[in-house]
Every structure is written in structure tokens, then in C-alpha cells.
Design a protein around this motif. Structure first.
Motif, short mmCIF file in Angstrom:
data_model
loop_
_atom_site.label_atom_id
_atom_site.label_comp_id
_atom_site.label_asym_id
_atom_site.label_seq_id
_atom_site.Cartn_x
_atom_site.Cartn_y
_atom_site.Cartn_z
N VAL A 1 0.84 -1.21 0.00
CA VAL A 1 0.00 0.00 0.00
C VAL A 1 0.87 1.25 0.00
CG1 VAL A 1 -1.71 1.33 1.30
CG2 VAL A 1 -1.87 -1.17 1.20
N THR A 2 0.57 2.16 -0.92
CA THR A 2 1.26 3.46 -0.96
C THR A 2 0.34 4.61 -0.53
OG1 THR A 2 0.68 3.74 -3.29
CG2 THR A 2 2.81 2.73 -2.80
N THR A 3 -0.97 4.38 -0.66
CA THR A 3 -1.93 5.42 -0.30
C THR A 3 -3.10 4.80 0.46
OG1 THR A 3 -1.39 6.75 -2.25
CG2 THR A 3 -3.50 7.20 -1.17
N ILE A 4 -3.47 5.41 1.59
CA ILE A 4 -4.70 5.01 2.27
C ILE A 4 -5.81 5.88 1.71
CG2 ILE A 4 -5.86 4.82 4.50
CD1 ILE A 4 -3.12 4.52 5.79
N GLY A 5 -6.76 5.28 1.03
CA GLY A 5 -7.77 6.01 0.29
C GLY A 5 -8.81 6.69 1.16
N GLU A 6 -9.68 7.45 0.49
CA GLU A 6 -10.75 8.16 1.17
C GLU A 6 -11.68 7.20 1.92
OE1 GLU A 6 -12.91 10.66 -1.46
OE2 GLU A 6 -11.14 11.77 -2.15
N ARG A 7 -11.93 7.51 3.19
CA ARG A 7 -12.86 6.77 4.04
C ARG A 7 -12.51 5.28 4.16
NH1 ARG A 7 -18.07 9.57 4.35
NH2 ARG A 7 -17.97 11.48 3.14
N ALA A 8 -11.25 4.92 3.98
CA ALA A 8 -10.86 3.51 3.98
C ALA A 8 -11.24 2.80 5.28
CB ALA A 8 -9.36 3.40 3.75
N PHE A 9 -11.06 3.46 6.42
CA PHE A 9 -11.39 2.86 7.73
C PHE A 9 -12.54 3.63 8.39
CE2 PHE A 9 -7.10 1.52 6.86
CZ PHE A 9 -7.00 0.24 7.38
N PHE A 10 -13.32 4.31 7.62
CA PHE A 10 -14.39 5.17 8.12
C PHE A 10 -15.32 4.42 9.07
CE2 PHE A 10 -18.64 7.09 7.69
CZ PHE A 10 -18.36 8.43 7.94
N HIS A 11 -15.45 4.97 10.27
CA HIS A 11 -16.37 4.44 11.28
C HIS A 11 -16.06 3.00 11.71
CE1 HIS A 11 -19.83 4.76 13.79
NE2 HIS A 11 -20.30 5.83 13.16
N CYS A 12 -14.76 2.66 11.69
CA CYS A 12 -14.36 1.32 12.17
C CYS A 12 -14.22 1.42 13.70
CB CYS A 12 -13.06 0.90 11.52
SG CYS A 12 -12.59 -0.80 11.88
N SER A 13 -15.31 1.31 14.39
CA SER A 13 -15.35 1.61 15.82
C SER A 13 -14.64 0.58 16.70
CB SER A 13 -16.80 1.75 16.28
OG SER A 13 -17.53 0.57 15.99
N SER A 14 -14.35 -0.60 16.17
CA SER A 14 -13.68 -1.62 16.97
C SER A 14 -12.16 -1.48 16.95
CB SER A 14 -14.05 -3.02 16.46
OG SER A 14 -13.56 -3.21 15.13
N LEU A 15 -11.63 -0.73 15.97
CA LEU A 15 -10.18 -0.63 15.78
C LEU A 15 -9.54 0.20 16.90
CD1 LEU A 15 -8.08 -1.55 13.64
CD2 LEU A 15 -8.30 0.73 12.62
N THR A 16 -8.55 -0.40 17.59
CA THR A 16 -7.85 0.31 18.68
C THR A 16 -6.42 0.67 18.31
OG1 THR A 16 -7.12 -1.77 19.69
CG2 THR A 16 -9.23 -0.86 20.44
N SER A 17 -5.82 -0.05 17.37
CA SER A 17 -4.43 0.18 17.03
C SER A 17 -4.20 -0.06 15.54
CB SER A 17 -3.51 -0.74 17.85
OG SER A 17 -2.16 -0.63 17.45
N VAL A 18 -3.45 0.84 14.90
CA VAL A 18 -3.12 0.66 13.49
C VAL A 18 -1.66 1.03 13.26
CG1 VAL A 18 -3.86 2.99 12.83
CG2 VAL A 18 -3.83 1.17 11.11
N THR A 19 -0.99 0.23 12.44
CA THR A 19 0.40 0.50 12.08
C THR A 19 0.48 0.77 10.59
OG1 THR A 19 1.24 -0.94 13.84
CG2 THR A 19 2.75 -0.42 12.03
N ILE A 20 1.00 1.94 10.25
CA ILE A 20 1.11 2.35 8.84
C ILE A 20 2.58 2.22 8.45
CG2 ILE A 20 0.79 4.26 7.22
CD1 ILE A 20 -1.36 5.33 9.17
N GLY A 21 2.87 1.34 7.51
CA GLY A 21 4.24 1.03 7.12
C GLY A 21 4.95 2.13 6.34
N ASP A 22 6.25 1.91 6.09
CA ASP A 22 7.07 2.89 5.41
C ASP A 22 6.74 3.05 3.93
OD1 ASP A 22 8.40 3.40 7.75
OD2 ASP A 22 10.10 2.08 7.31
N SER A 23 5.94 2.16 3.38
CA SER A 23 5.59 2.27 1.96
C SER A 23 4.51 3.33 1.70
CB SER A 23 5.10 0.91 1.43
OG SER A 23 3.93 0.49 2.14
#
Length: 332
Positions: A29-51
């Protein structure tokens, strides 16, 4: 892994119904698109890589449970409303690669502090709008566009106050003398503040108007009575400004009149022979005035200078304009 849709390096959507609490974005992944994780209420942690280089519009909006975000060292842009209303997000480490933080990027989030790296060039209005827990903003000293003093965000030269952290515990704040502009909504929702002290600096009309425009918005959040107080104080300062301008104009006018009178009277009484006709007097008057201004021969100058200087001093003492200038200075 079946939980997200990736097309040509763009993560377009995440399966918000999967109940995931942690997620690491893949290196494809090079781009996280519009609303990709929109309203993901269960998500507590996210790691975005160097790419990844860009986090899109509203990518994590309304992820209310998100407490931890790790951003890789390649991200240059955090898009509009990207972390809007991530109310559980207390802190985030921004990468040195970051250049742009667009409007509403962290609005309504739970951030208590933010550190802006040296590479940040653009912070759009409302990037940290209504971060009700924000206590301080710290800017890397090597940043060429922004600076911070006592947790407050300024332009690099400190002439513009951009944002005051709304959760700072101070009850009184003195705007630095260098400031001539207050940004839009800079003090909005700063409920702990009870006093804002404007510096006693010489501000022009545009600068004074800009500072009070920012304070009007702040006053709206305190009470209608406080806004009326700000307006009253603004009118007082405007009145003082107009008085100073009027005084300067009157002084210049009186001094000009006085100088002209001294010059013309000295010529008339010392340089014009009494036996001349009115026509000759008018001609000689203009001619001798030019000679004094341009310089007359040395042999003639010594004869006239003493008598002219003496007369000018007497004229200065007798002139009523002197008294008017004194009166103006005393009143000011």
C-alpha cells in the motif's frame, strides 16, 4: 487477508464489520484512500508502514476506539478530516517526512499534545479544531515555517498567533509583542482562559483589526457579556488611535506654518530695501528667498546671516503656534 480492498497501491476500504482491534497495513500500500477505515469503531491500534506516502480524506474518521497510531517514515500528507473525532487518540508521533497537515486532520480528536517535526510546511486552518484535551503544541526548532512558545503555535517570525491549545490550564495569557495577527478561531473554545492581555505595541489599523477579529471569536465562546466588553475595549483603542493621528497631523501643520512664517518674515524685514516699489518688493522677495535656499556669495552672506538668525529667533518666540504645540503635547 480478505479484510481490505487494495487496487494499484491504494487501500480503498476495510471490512469494518470484521471486529478487528489491531491492523498493520501491508507494504503493497502506498496510499490510504478516502474513508478507507471510516467508522471502524472496533479498531484500537493501526500500524502504517514505510511504503505509505499519503493518508486520504476521512481515512480514519469516527474510529472512536483508536488509541494507537504508528505512522511510517514516508508519509508526507495527512488529508482532510483523516482522524476526525478519533476521541480516544491521546497521542501520535508524526514522522520527519511529513509536509502537509490538511484541514480537520485531527479535529475533535483526544490529543493532549502534538509535536510538529521540522519538515512540516503547511498546517491548514482547523487541522486541530476543537481538540478539547489539547494542552500544548511543540514545534521543532529547525522548522522554517512554524514555531511555538509556551505551548502556543505561531508563525516562524512570531507575528501571527495561529492556535492556542484549548485545554491549557492558564487562566490568563499575554499575547507577545511581536504578534500583529491572530488566526481564525485561534482561541475558540478556550474555556480555561479568563483574561487575554493585548501588548502595548504600536499597531496599525489593519493589525489592530486583525487581533480583535480573533478575540471576537474567542469572546463568543465565553459569554455575550464578555464579547460586549471586547467590543467596548476595541472602540476605546480605535478612539485613541484616531486621537494620535489627529495630534500628529495638527503638530505637522503648526510646525509647517511656523517655519514658513519665520522664513518669510526674516526675508521681508531684513533683505528687502524699504525704498522699493510694491512690484519690485514682490520680485525681490521671491529672488532673495531663492538666494537663501540656494546660497548667496560669501561676502554678502556674513552680513545678512546674523540679522536673519536673530530675527528668526525673535519670531519663533513671539509666534502663537508655539503655544498651540505645547498645549497639544500636554494634552497627549
Amino acid at each position: 487477508d480478505g479484510r481490505c480492498l487494495i487496487v494499484d497501491g491504494v487501500l480503498n476500504s476495510f471490512a469494518i464489520g470484521c471486529g478487528a482491534t489491531e491492523y498493520t497495513i501491508s507494504d503493497s500500500v502506498t496510499t490510504i484512500g478516502e474513508r478507507a477505515f471510516f467508522h471502524c469503531s472496533s479498531l484500537t491500534s493501526v500500524t502504517i508502514g514505510d511504503s505509505v506516502t499519503s493518508i486520504g480524506y476521512r481515512a480514519f474518521q469516527y474510529c472512536y476506539s483508536l488509541t494507537s497510531v504508528t505512522i511510517g517514515d514516508s508519509v508526507t500528507t495527512i488529508g482532510d478530516d483523516a482522524f476526525w473525532d478519533c476521541s480516544s487518540l491521546r497521542s501520535i508521533e508524526l514522522p520527519s517526512s511529513l509536509i502537509n497537515i490538511w484541514g480537520g486532520a485531527f479535529a475533535y480528536s483526544g490529543l493532549t499534545s502534538i509535536e510538529l517535526p521540522s519538515g512540516v510546511r503547511n498546517i491548514q486552518w482547523e487541522a486541530f479544531f476543537r481538540c478539547s484535551s489539547l494542552e500544548k503544541i511543540v514545534v521543532d526548532k529547525d522548522n522554517p515555517n512554524y514555531s511555538s512558545v509556551d505551548g502556543v503555535l505561531f508563525s516562524k517570525d512570531k507575528t501571527k498567533l495561529i492556535l492556542y491549545p484549548v485545554a491549557n490550564s492558564r487562566e490568563s495569557y499575554t499575547i507577545p509583542n511581536s504578534v500583529n495577527t491572530i488566526g481564525d478561531s485561534a482561541f475558540e473554545n478556550s474555556n480555561n482562559l479568563k483574561n487575554i492581555i493585548i501588548p502595548n505595541a504600536d499597531l496599525n489599523k489593519q493589525q489592530l483589526d486583525s487581533i480583535y477579529e480573533g478575540l471576537f471569536e474567542f469572546a463568543c465562546w465565553i459569554s455575550p457579556e464578555f464579547k460586549l466588553y471586547i467590543i467596548k475595549d476595541y472602540k476605546r483603542l480605535k478612539s485613541d488611535e484616531n486621537s494620535r493621528l489627529s495630534l500628529n497631523w495638527n503638530l505637522n501643520r503648526e510646525i509647517s506654518k511656523l517655519n514658513y512664517r519665520i522664513h518669510t518674515d526674516a526675508i521681508k524685514d531684513n533683505l528687502i530695501p524699504p525704498e522699493l516699489t510694491p512690484t519690485q518688493i514682490a520680485y525681490t522677495y521671491a529672488s532673495e528667498a531663492d538666494m537663501i535656499r540656494e546660497g548667496i556669495p560669501m561676502s554678502e552672506r556674513l552680513k545678512k546671516l546674523r540679522s536673519v538668525a536673530y530675527y528668526q529667533m525673535q519670531s519663533l518666540i513671539r509666534n502663537k503656534s508655539i503655544e498651540r504645540i505645547k498645549d497639544n503635547l500636554i494634552e497627549s
